[in-house]
Write a protein that holds these residues in place. Structure first.
Motif, short mmCIF file in Angstrom:
data_model
loop_
_atom_site.label_atom_id
_atom_site.label_comp_id
_atom_site.label_asym_id
_atom_site.label_seq_id
_atom_site.Cartn_x
_atom_site.Cartn_y
_atom_site.Cartn_z
N SER A 1 -6.39 1.97 7.36
CA SER A 1 -5.21 2.47 6.65
C SER A 1 -4.15 2.97 7.64
CB SER A 1 -5.59 3.57 5.67
OG SER A 1 -6.29 4.61 6.33
N LEU B 1 -6.62 5.51 -0.01
CA LEU B 1 -6.32 4.14 0.42
C LEU B 1 -7.51 3.55 1.21
CD1 LEU B 1 -2.61 4.48 1.65
CD2 LEU B 1 -3.40 3.30 -0.40
N PRO C 1 0.81 -1.22 0.00
CA PRO C 1 0.00 0.00 0.00
C PRO C 1 0.84 1.27 0.00
CG PRO C 1 -0.11 -1.11 2.13
CD PRO C 1 0.57 -2.04 1.20
N GLY D 1 -5.22 0.51 -1.53
CA GLY D 1 -6.17 0.28 -0.44
C GLY D 1 -6.75 -1.12 -0.46
#
Length: 427
Positions: A346, A164, A139, A330
């Motif tokens: 996140s 994300l 990510p 994400g």
């Protein structure tokens, strides 16, 4: 005697030498001293085992067993020599090659691992450590690529965190409803792109401060996803938030290579997409017409406009595409890892991705290495916690954020963002 005469340089005399930069030699010296004292001279009794091989490799590599104190001492002495070399090069005003800090960092980490695995005869699973580093970096790499494309185009994207999170949310919901993780993977970039649409709408059309927009969008996405999670997803988790995982797709032969095979070539499709995105951007940003136009509108939009480039349209298209890239990142939090969606999952990764972009100097290859550094520091903390080490886990968890602060503070050296980043263009 005139001022011109006083300032003139006599014939045959060289100009003033550039100032000596002591920042990096000092850092190398401090780290070498820490390694020598704590990992070498003090050390820990016992042996450390570095486990290299895994089942299914082409050939078996035996475990590497080393005395913890002796290995730490030898590696520390090498670090001391390298630190002395950095001082010598600094005095001669010679820049070090890019491999020097990378080699220094690898040796320092090995010295630390040899010390950490001692005492109780700890086993360091190198393949697991590296695989975890790559997984935790995915990510961050997608987020860094998103920020890079946006800022190269002139749009500062603080909303990577929100993109994300939006990608993780929509990927989880769609994959759960359709009962197919690939459907969630297709939905994730749409969520990131939608957040980018709002960003470009206010930044390009109404010239609102882009940093403020990004912060507001992050708060908006956190609030919206948390609300939907509490009111919809938790009430019927089987329908809206069931776990769906992208299967691993090992590449024949390559996945059986010791160490690197399991780390790089036994992954799901999202990781392979990450490879393609980084390679494509490294080529396109610097060697394509699209990349030339993108850099032009990010550096000197007025000049780009005079040669027929539609500045604002280019910024909008590229920023929306960048948002889709972040949305893919994400998806790794949910369908990429086989997890259900959770509030604020996140966990600040978007801001670390921005730091990776800065540390990489707005270059895809540099941002990739920086993101891998952050991911490795997190994986290192997880690994050492599992083998039982005297280092407090809280201290290890702080490491990525310490590196982030140093990066954004300019400790890594002078970095220059695109000249027109954050500046609205008014024709």
């Amino acid at each position: 005697m005139t001022a011109h005469t006083l300032d003139a340089t006599p014939a045959g005399q060289s100009k003033a030498l550039a100032p000596i930069i002591w920042k990096f030699p000092v850092v190398y010296s401090i780290l070498a001293l820490v390694s020598l004292v704590f990992f070498g001279l003090i050390g820990r009794d016992g042996q450390t085992t570095f486990r290299i091989a895994t089942e299914g490799d082409f050939f078996a590599i035996p475990d590497i067993v080393v005395p913890a104190t002796a290995a730490g001492l030898v590696l520390s002495l090498i670090l001391v020599v390298m630190a002395a070399a950095s001082i010598w090069f600094a005095l001669r005003r010679v820049s070090l090659a890019s491999w020097f800090p990378m080699l220094f960092g690898v040796l320092f980490v090995l010295s630390f691992l040899a010390w950490a695995g001692g005492g109780s005869g700890g086993v360091i699973p190198m393949t697991t450590l590296l695989a975890g580093a790559l997984a935790l970096s995915v990510p961050l790499i997608f987020g860094a690529m998103c920020g890079l494309v946006g800022e190269r185009s002139g749009i500062i994207n603080i909303a990577i965190e929100g993109q994300l999170l939006a990608g993780a949310f929509l990927a989880a919901v769609v994959a759960s409803v359709v009962q197919n993780p690939y459907a969630g993977l297709l939905a994730a970039p749409i969520a990131g792109a939608l957040v980018a649409v709002v960003l470009t709408f206010f930044a390009v059309k109404y010239w609102v401060n882009q940093i403020i927009i990004g912060v507001v969008l992050n708060v908006l996405v956190v609030g919206l996803t948390s609300f939907l999670y509490s009111t919809v997803l938790t009430e019927n988790a089987e329908l809206w938030n069931a776990r769906q995982r992208l299967p691993n797709l090992p590449i024949p032969l390559l996945s059986d290579i010791p160490i690197l095979g399991r780390v790089l070539f036994d992954q799901n499709i999202l990781v392979y997409l990450m490879y393609l995105v980084v390679i494509a951007l490294q080529i396109l940003v610097f060697r394509s017409k699209w990349g030339l136009r993108m850099r032009a509108v990010g550096e000197h939009p007025k000049a780009a406009d005079t040669v027929g480039i539609r500045v604002n349209a280019t910024r909008v298209r590229n920023t929306i595409m960048a948002g889709a890239i972040a949305g893919l990142g994400g998806a790794f939090f949910t369908v990429g890892s086989g997890l259900a969606f959770g509030k604020e999952m996140s966990a600040g990764q978007g801001y670390i991705a921005l730091a990776a972009m800065i540390l990489g100097k707005w270059n895809p290859k540099g941002a990739l290495l920086a993101a891998l550094l952050f991911g490795f520091s997190k994986s290192l903390g997880n690994t050492l916690q599992s083998i039982g080490t005297p280092v407090a886990n809280e201290l290890l968890l702080m490491l990525p954020y310490i590196v982030t602060v140093l990066a954004v503070a300019g400790f890594v050296g002078r970095v220059r963002p695109p000249a027109a980043a954050g500046v609205p263009y008014v024709k």
